[in-house]
Design a protein around this motif. Structure first.
Motif, mmCIF file in Angstrom:
data_model
loop_
_atom_site.group_PDB
_atom_site.id
_atom_site.type_symbol
_atom_site.label_atom_id
_atom_site.label_comp_id
_atom_site.label_asym_id
_atom_site.label_seq_id
_atom_site.Cartn_x
_atom_site.Cartn_y
_atom_site.Cartn_z
ATOM 1 N N PRO A 140 0.819 -1.219 0.000
ATOM 2 C CA PRO A 140 0.000 0.000 0.000
ATOM 3 C C PRO A 140 0.845 1.259 0.000
ATOM 4 O O PRO A 140 1.879 1.342 0.655
ATOM 5 C CB PRO A 140 -0.807 -0.121 1.295
ATOM 6 N N CYS A 141 0.391 2.243 -0.751
ATOM 7 C CA CYS A 141 1.043 3.551 -0.751
ATOM 8 C C CYS A 141 -0.021 4.613 -0.957
ATOM 9 O O CYS A 141 -1.158 4.313 -1.346
ATOM 10 C CB CYS A 141 2.115 3.636 -1.855
ATOM 11 N N GLN A 142 0.355 5.843 -0.687
ATOM 12 C CA GLN A 142 -0.549 6.970 -0.889
ATOM 13 C C GLN A 142 -0.026 7.823 -2.030
ATOM 14 O O GLN A 142 1.077 8.352 -1.952
ATOM 15 C CB GLN A 142 -0.669 7.799 0.390
ATOM 16 N N GLU A 143 -0.786 7.949 -3.095
ATOM 17 C CA GLU A 143 -0.380 8.786 -4.235
ATOM 18 C C GLU A 143 -0.788 10.234 -3.964
ATOM 19 O O GLU A 143 -1.943 10.513 -3.627
ATOM 20 C CB GLU A 143 -1.033 8.291 -5.522
ATOM 21 N N ILE A 144 0.176 11.129 -4.099
ATOM 22 C CA ILE A 144 -0.074 12.548 -3.829
ATOM 23 C C ILE A 144 0.390 13.370 -5.024
ATOM 24 O O ILE A 144 1.497 13.160 -5.537
ATOM 25 C CB ILE A 144 0.668 13.007 -2.558
ATOM 26 N N GLU A 145 -0.447 14.283 -5.478
ATOM 27 C CA GLU A 145 -0.083 15.180 -6.577
ATOM 28 C C GLU A 145 0.662 16.390 -6.015
ATOM 29 O O GLU A 145 0.232 16.999 -5.026
ATOM 30 C CB GLU A 145 -1.323 15.620 -7.347
ATOM 31 N N VAL A 146 1.757 16.732 -6.674
ATOM 32 C CA VAL A 146 2.609 17.825 -6.183
ATOM 33 C C VAL A 146 3.007 18.731 -7.342
ATOM 34 O O VAL A 146 2.823 18.392 -8.515
ATOM 35 C CB VAL A 146 3.879 17.264 -5.501
ATOM 36 N N LEU A 147 3.580 19.866 -6.995
ATOM 37 C CA LEU A 147 4.164 20.798 -7.950
ATOM 38 C C LEU A 147 5.652 20.942 -7.656
ATOM 39 O O LEU A 147 6.098 20.725 -6.521
ATOM 40 C CB LEU A 147 3.480 22.165 -7.867
ATOM 41 N N ASP A 148 6.413 21.334 -8.667
ATOM 42 C CA ASP A 148 7.861 21.393 -8.541
ATOM 43 C C ASP A 148 8.342 22.385 -7.476
ATOM 44 O O ASP A 148 9.438 22.240 -6.944
ATOM 45 C CB ASP A 148 8.487 21.760 -9.888
ATOM 46 N N ASN A 149 7.539 23.398 -7.183
ATOM 47 C CA ASN A 149 7.977 24.407 -6.214
ATOM 48 C C ASN A 149 7.541 24.091 -4.786
ATOM 49 O O ASN A 149 7.841 24.840 -3.862
ATOM 50 C CB ASN A 149 7.445 25.791 -6.612
ATOM 51 N N GLN A 150 6.868 22.980 -4.590
ATOM 52 C CA GLN A 150 6.460 22.588 -3.251
ATOM 53 C C GLN A 150 7.643 21.980 -2.492
ATOM 54 O O GLN A 150 8.637 21.568 -3.088
ATOM 55 C CB GLN A 150 5.301 21.592 -3.312
ATOM 56 N N THR A 151 7.493 21.915 -1.180
ATOM 57 C CA THR A 151 8.554 21.380 -0.320
ATOM 58 C C THR A 151 8.113 20.053 0.293
ATOM 59 O O THR A 151 6.937 19.670 0.215
ATOM 60 C CB THR A 151 8.906 22.374 0.801
#
Length: 251
Positions: A140-151
């Motif tokens: 199991p894993c959690q898929e998270i959408e991110v942006l390049d400028n996020q930390t």
């Protein structure tokens, strides 16, 4: 001063060293041969501006690859270059897109996914340190959408919001066994599409194996443990040499 011209272009076509002016239909004055031009690529999202040298016969994909290499950034499937708000075809050329010396292009990466694995959950599924195991589909894993400028902090906050499982003070995110700094943007960490990230919970930190310098006994130590052999009480130990294959990329 002397300037070395490695490549020349005429009307968007790369010229070969063995070609003559006659073969190029150059019989009079006024013809222009171009070596390399300087363009600026701007990333508004990450507040970056980078100058690179390109050739007119290059494809837009070549320009993108050169930019990513010079700025030490990771390649993303959704990355685009645009001119005057028009997205450029990666198969097109610099010449056909009418890109000239001093042109400014916009670089943009939309949202992409990272896969977050929790060490507490993974412990019941076996090893999670191998990327092949993590991508096997049964863990199991959690898929998270991110942006390049996020930390990394923002990823932790989003994971905690979705799973309702907060991060403790000493919990860390790992990528390929390296700890990820919390306040560094993802583009500087070179996070890829679908990058597996592992949450190392404080209580789940594995002890490291050391060798006692006095008696040679194996000593297991966690970060908070006192450095001392359990057999002879010597406080000098050596770290065991890793048995896994290591690969290093030098720049």
């Amino acid at each position: 001063r002397n300037v070395r011209l490695d490549q020349l272009t005429k009307d968007g076509i790369e010229l070969q060293n063995h070609q003559t002016l006659q073969e190029l239909n150059i019989f009079d004055n006024g013809h222009t041969l171009i070596s390399r031009i300087c363009i600026t690529i701007i990333d508004d999202q990450c507040d970056l501006s980078t100058d690179i040298l390109v050739c007119e016969f290059w494809s837009i994909r070549d320009v993108l690859d050169t930019y990513l290499s010079s700025s030490r950034r990771e390649k993303h499937e959704r990355a685009t270059l645009s001119l005057d708000e028009n997205i450029l075809d990666l198969q097109s050329s610099v010449y056909h897109e009418k890109i000239e010396n001093g042109t400014k292009l916009k670089y943009f990466v939309g949202k992409y996914s990272v896969l977050v694995y929790d060490s507490e959950i993974q412990s019941s599924f076996g090893s999670y340190g191998n990327n092949n195991n993590m991508n096997g589909g049964d863990q199991p894993c959690q898929e998270i959408e991110v942006l390049d400028n996020q930390t990394i902090v923002e990823i932790q906050q989003e994971y905690a919001r979705i799973t309702r499982k907060p991060f403790m003070k000493n919990d860390k995110l790992l990528s390929n066994e390296r700890h990820l700094p919390e306040n560094v943007p993802l583009f500087k960490l070179r996070i890829k599409d679908n990058e597996p990230l592992i949450i190392e919970r404080e209580q789940q930190q594995k002890p490291a194996q050391y060798i006692c310098a006095e008696c040679g006994a194996i000593v297991s130590l966690r970060p908070q443990d006192a450095v001392q052999c359990r057999e002879c009480f010597m406080n000098v130990v050596y770290k065991k040499r890793t048995a896994r294959v290591c690969q290093y990329n030098c720049r």
